[in-house]
Scaffold this active site. Structure first.
Site, PDB file in Angstrom:
ATOM      1  N   PRO A 168       0.796  -1.237   0.000  1.00 29.73           N
ATOM      2  CA  PRO A 168       0.000   0.000   0.000  1.00 29.73           C
ATOM      3  C   PRO A 168       0.829   1.288   0.000  1.00 29.73           C
ATOM      4  CG  PRO A 168       0.017  -0.966   2.183  1.00 29.73           C
ATOM      5  CD  PRO A 168       0.842  -1.880   1.323  1.00 29.73           C
ATOM      6  N   CYS A 169       1.507   1.560  -1.124  1.00 31.38           N
ATOM      7  CA  CYS A 169       2.299   2.796  -1.191  1.00 31.38           C
ATOM      8  C   CYS A 169       1.380   4.021  -1.166  1.00 31.38           C
ATOM      9  CB  CYS A 169       3.190   2.793  -2.442  1.00 31.38           C
ATOM     10  SG  CYS A 169       2.290   2.581  -3.980  1.00 31.38           S
ATOM     11  N   HIS A 170       0.068   3.797  -1.427  1.00 33.80           N
ATOM     12  CA  HIS A 170      -0.856   4.934  -1.375  1.00 33.80           C
ATOM     13  C   HIS A 170      -1.077   5.422   0.058  1.00 33.80           C
ATOM     14  CE1 HIS A 170      -3.351   1.280  -0.878  1.00 33.80           C
ATOM     15  NE2 HIS A 170      -4.115   2.031  -0.115  1.00 33.80           N
TER      16      HIS A 170
END
Ligand SMILES: [Zn+2]
Length: 351
Positions: free
Chosen positions: A316-318
């Site tokens: 989850p780089c977001h």
């Protein structure tokens, strides 16, 4: 059921002809009876004359006809009829070698087919069918069928021709195919537009929104990392990914369990590993992330590595934002980062 983004967001998108929304929504123009993709270069209609649709199908049923200029039926993710026809020709009979003349006899311009496949699959139509043919041949050889039978069954006139094509594509002769690995790639539809996914027989290795228009570069990076050929198709890992994503977008899944393989430098692996520890619905700052991997001075490198993540959403780089609470960056477009965070915070629903 696909849904559309908030109206204000869609207004902004089509006023700026933002191509990152293509395939996400369509706009019907009441005054002309035509529907367009957001990036259409035609004169912008007044917001009061616009009606929004999640799919070309809905727009058609509402009585709109596709715009000749932007060809909304050809939007990424929903192949136009003629491309569907070609794709199913290949799936139903992979042994059939479609020459340019045969493509033309189906009423399809071969040059147009090539452009479509290059844009949507990162390869020409001929290369796609060759890949599918070899991919299917590979499956059969794995199941134990005789190589000569398979070669002939898939439209190769000679064993040596098959062998040559096979070696070029998979880097080893068909006799060793039972252990031959490759990366299978497929599209996955989502409410935020289509994703391209890539998987080996045991791990997911790629998941990205596609409008980055970097497919060739992404595929080249994959080949470099894995030293494996890339073949369009489907397998159980991709099926699992598709199921888990559907649940995720419905707000019913918080933790993915599809196995991943993300080769990289030691530093990259540390960053990506740390990302997976950020809980669903929470965010941390780039600074915080750098501190957590005990590299507080490496913020910039951390941010860069975050952007190199090949398995979006699941790694989850977001969930990494600036310390001021601003979104920072996102390869798939900031509006998608916003949408993912809102989904996880329960502010947005796609069920
Ligand atoms: Zn248009």
């Amino acid at each position: 059921m696909p849904t559309v983004p908030p109206v204000k967001e869609m207004e902004r998108a089509y006023r700026h002809s933002d191509p990152s929304y293509d395939g996400v929504f369509f706009l019907g123009v009441r005054t002309t009876g035509v529907f367009c993709r957001p990036s259409c270069g035609a004169r912008k209609p007044l917001p009061t004359n616009v009606e929004y649709f999640a799919t070309p199908r809905e727009a058609l049923f509402a009585g709109y006809r596709p715009c000749k200029r932007c060809q909304p039926m050809a939007a990424i993710g929903s192949p136009p009829d003629w491309a569907e026809r070609l794709l199913s020709e290949i799936e139903h009979d992979p042994s059939r070698r479609l020459t340019d003349a045969e493509v033309r006899s189906l009423g399809i311009d071969p040059a147009r087919a090539r452009r479509f496949f290059r844009k949507n699959y990162g390869m020409t139509f001929q290369a796609y069918s060759r890949s599918r043919r070899l991919g299917k041949a590979l499956e059969q050889i794995r199941r134990g069928e005789r190589i000569d039978d398979v070669a002939l069954g898939y439209g190769f006139d000679s064993h040596s021709g098959f062998r040559e094509a096979f070696v070029r594509r998979f880097g080893r002769p068909p006799g060793k195919a039972r252990s031959t690995k490759h990366i299978t790639v497929a599209w996955i539809e989502s409410p935020l537009g289509p994703l391209i996914a890539g998987a080996t027989e045991s791990n997911l290795v790629l998941l990205e929104f596609t409008e980055r228009r970097m497919l060739d570069a992404q595929f080249a990076a994959l080949r470099r990392h894995f030293k494996l050929p890339i073949v369009p198709g489907d397998n159980h890992i991709l099926a699992q990914t598709r199921n888990e994503l559907a649940l995720y977008f419905a707000g019913k899944l918080r933790q993915f369990s599809v196995p991943l393989d993300v080769p990289g430098s030691e530093f990259q692996k540390r960053v990506w590993q740390e990302l997976t520890k950020i809980p669903y619905g929470k965010t941390i700052s780039y600074e915080g992330l750098a501190r957590r991997i005990h590299a507080p001075r490496a913020q910039r490198a951390v941010g860069h590595t975050n952007g190199l993540n090949r398995v979006g959403i699941i790694i989850p780089c977001h969930r990494v934002i600036t310390k001021n609470g601003e979104l920072g960056g996102y390869g798939g477009g900031l509006w998608r980062k916003q949408a993912l965070l809102e989904l996880e915070q329960g502010k947005r629903k796609y069920a």
